[in-house]
Design an enzyme around this catalytic site. Structure first.
Site, short mmCIF file in Angstrom:
data_model
loop_
_atom_site.label_atom_id
_atom_site.label_comp_id
_atom_site.label_asym_id
_atom_site.label_seq_id
_atom_site.Cartn_x
_atom_site.Cartn_y
_atom_site.Cartn_z
N GLY A 1 98.03 51.09 12.49
CA GLY A 1 98.55 50.82 13.85
C GLY A 1 97.96 49.53 14.38
O GLY A 1 97.15 48.89 13.72
N SER B 1 91.88 50.90 11.70
CA SER B 1 92.30 49.73 10.94
C SER B 1 93.74 49.37 11.25
O SER B 1 94.52 50.20 11.70
CB SER B 1 92.18 50.02 9.45
OG SER B 1 93.15 51.01 9.12
N LYS B 2 94.04 48.11 10.97
CA LYS B 2 95.37 47.57 11.20
C LYS B 2 96.43 48.35 10.44
O LYS B 2 97.55 48.45 10.88
CB LYS B 2 95.37 46.12 10.69
CG LYS B 2 95.75 45.11 11.74
CD LYS B 2 95.97 43.78 11.09
CE LYS B 2 95.12 42.74 11.77
NZ LYS B 2 95.04 41.48 11.13
N ARG B 3 96.03 48.85 9.26
CA ARG B 3 97.01 49.53 8.42
C ARG B 3 97.63 50.74 9.12
O ARG B 3 98.75 51.12 8.86
CB ARG B 3 96.39 49.97 7.09
CG ARG B 3 96.91 49.15 5.94
CD ARG B 3 96.11 49.39 4.69
NE ARG B 3 94.75 48.88 4.84
CZ ARG B 3 93.66 49.59 4.57
NH1 ARG B 3 93.75 50.82 4.14
NH2 ARG B 3 92.47 49.06 4.73
#
Ligand code: GLU
Length: 517
Positions: free
Chosen positions: A275, A271-273
């Site tokens: 990286g 997930s974006k959270r």
């Protein structure tokens, strides 16, 4: 075997995701390995999730990775290179099975929906959002899986709202059988068998006249003659519905291969959270497209050898779906750095320098004056491309990604180094001894002609000096290296000396000597 044809079918909902790049890569490799075709289709039937500009950005990024396709949606420039009027983000299509953008195929889907309704494989559903919402809540409260309850299944199909020109207020649903099983063999997960009664009456056409992913995907894969569907594991639960559709149409069922999830290092879904997930972000940071593909290849595919570095051609030769793992693959950026470092080390120095120039500019170290001339910002001196090549060569071994180059070679460009004088001291030497050795070095180097200020010459002269004076290597070369770089870790003083040139070298040694006084 039927001619192999695979497709990459992204939805334009944002930038190209690293997981999607893996899907594209495996589809590409499988097709090429089997002398088949690989195509690109845009699945834009979900208007709510459409992001403006993302078709263009997906294509641009995919093109940068070098995964070439033979049909589908392209940059217009790539199809007509001599047409100067085309803007860089203009897109065009090529191939015998188009259009390849689903929103341009609405008539085709309508025709197939009609056929399904006619043959009783689908039905109109007029349930309101409120009713569906209530039904869902009720099912949730009873801890049942959310599913359409079939209220409209039995309505007569005679009064088709299509024929009345009706739009809105109804959807078309798949009439899933209530008995029996649907089964198929996934090339990665093996045999999958599902009871039909737990398959939802999937919406096939929405009230806006657009098909859902499920219908459009099946119709297009069939019409575009796709032989193998290789896609993310998140689509595995939808596959039984797709099989029902293939059967309803009486079409051959293609092969399916679902790819395991990509995971964060803590094993949660990537997930974006935690990286970056956009391919573009990795390219911007200076990961080479070849290295990124190599890294992504190994996310879920086992080469069955110790080797880890593969060119695209080698990947094509070796790739096989039997090497794809069933378990999720961890997206480990340390490994990516290691692979990228390998590619950087193997690169032609001129090519590498070309790629590094924008990063040196961005780091505020140089400014472009003309296509071959640069200006060092701290000193206003000119630097040509050959000089920049020498600078980059200093750090070619150590660079893991291009964006680091500015930080790594900054010490060459700055006018004045900043460091603590303690750093000049090798082991237990005194300041006095350090100063003395630097003075000896200064005197020797001063004698060298500016044109002979080469790495080999510097090495010879300084080694002679150490031998003559009985100085140990570290006692001279450590202080000298720090005097020239101001850094705890850096390339050696001979190569740095050559790049800096006589004037700068003497100036920096002098500065170090003064700091020790
Ligand atoms: N449009 C779907 C996606 O972006 C493709 C799924 C498929 O390959 O069938 O994930």
């Amino acid at each position: 075997m039927k001619k192999v044809k695979t497709r990459f079918a992204p939805s334009p909902t944002g930038m190209l995701h690293v997981g999607s790049l893996r899907t594209a890569l495996y589809n590409y490799l499988f097709a090429k390995h089997n002398k088949g075709d690989f195509i690109l289709r845009i699945e834009d039937t979900d208007k709510a999730r459409f992001v403006e500009g993302s078709i263009e950005s997906l294509i641009k990024t995919l093109n940068l990775t070098g995964l070439e396709y033979s049909e589908g949606v392209f940059r217009a420039e790539a199809l007509a290179p001599s047409n100067k009027a085309l803007t860089p983000d203009k897109i065009a299509q090529k191939g015998d099975f188009g259009p390849y953008v689903q929103s341009e195929r609405l008539d085709i889907y309508r025709k197939y929906v009609d056929e399904l309704i006619k043959n009783d494989y689908a039905y109109f559903c007029f349930c309101s959002q409120e009713r569906l919402e209530e039904m869902r809540k009720d099912q949730q409260a009873k801890k049942m899986a959310p599913m359409y309850d079939g209220k409209c299944r039995g309505l007569s199909k005679k009064n088709s709202p299509f024929q009345k020109g009706g739009k809105g207020g109804f959807v078309v649903r798949l009439k899933t059988p209530k008995e029996g099983f649907t089964e198929f063999k996934d090339l990665i997960y093996g045999k999958i068998k599902i009871e039909n009664k737990i398959i939802d009456d999937q919406v096939l056409m929405k009230s806006d006249g657009y098909p859902t992913y499920h219908l459009a995907n099946v119709v297009d894969d069939h019409l575009m003659e796709i032989s193998h569907i290789i896609r993310g594991e998140e689509w595995l639960p939808s596959t039984p519905k797709h099989i029902l559709l293939y059967k309803a149409f009486g079409w051959d069922i293609p092969e399916f291969a679902h790819l395991p999830l990509l995971l964060n290092p803590d094993k949660s879904k990537l997930s974006k959270r935690q990286g970056d997930v956009a391919v573009e972000d990795y390219l911007k940071k200076g990961y080479l497209p070849e290295a990124l593909l190599n890294f992504i290849l190994l996310l879920g595919w086992n080469p069955k050898t110790e080797e880890e570095i593969f060119s695209l051609d080698e990947m094509i030769k070796r790739f096989d779906l039997s090497g794809v793992n069933k378990t999720g693959a961890i997206f480990n950026t340390e490994k990516l750095d290691w692979i990228n470092g390998n590619y950087i080390r193997e690169m032609d120095l001129g090519e590498l320098t070309k790629l590094c120039v924008p990063y040196l500019v961005e780091a505020g170290l140089i400014k472009k004056v003309s296509s071959i001339k640069y200006q060092v910002l701290s000193t206003d001196k000119e630097a040509d491309f050959d000089y920049l090549k020498k600078v980059v060569a200093l750090e070619q071994e150590r660079t893991k990604k291009l964006s680091e180059i500015g930080e790594l070679v900054k010490f060459i460009f700055v006018d004045r180094l900043e460091y603590e004088k303690d750093l000049l001291v090798w082991k237990r030497m005194s300041f006095k001894e350090v100063k003395n050795n630097l003075e000896l070095a200064y005197n020797e180097l001063e004698k060298i002609d500016e044109n002979n200020f080469t790495k080999n010459n510097l090495e010879k002269i300084l080694r002679d000096l150490m031998e003559r004076e009985g100085i140990k290597t570290g006692e001279l070369l450590w202080p000298l290296r720090v005097a020239l770089t101001g850094l705890k870790g850096s390339p050696g003083p001979f190569e740095v000396g050559e790049v800096l040139g006589k004037g700068k070298v003497l100036g920096r040694i002098d500065f170090a000597i003064k700091s020790l006084e």
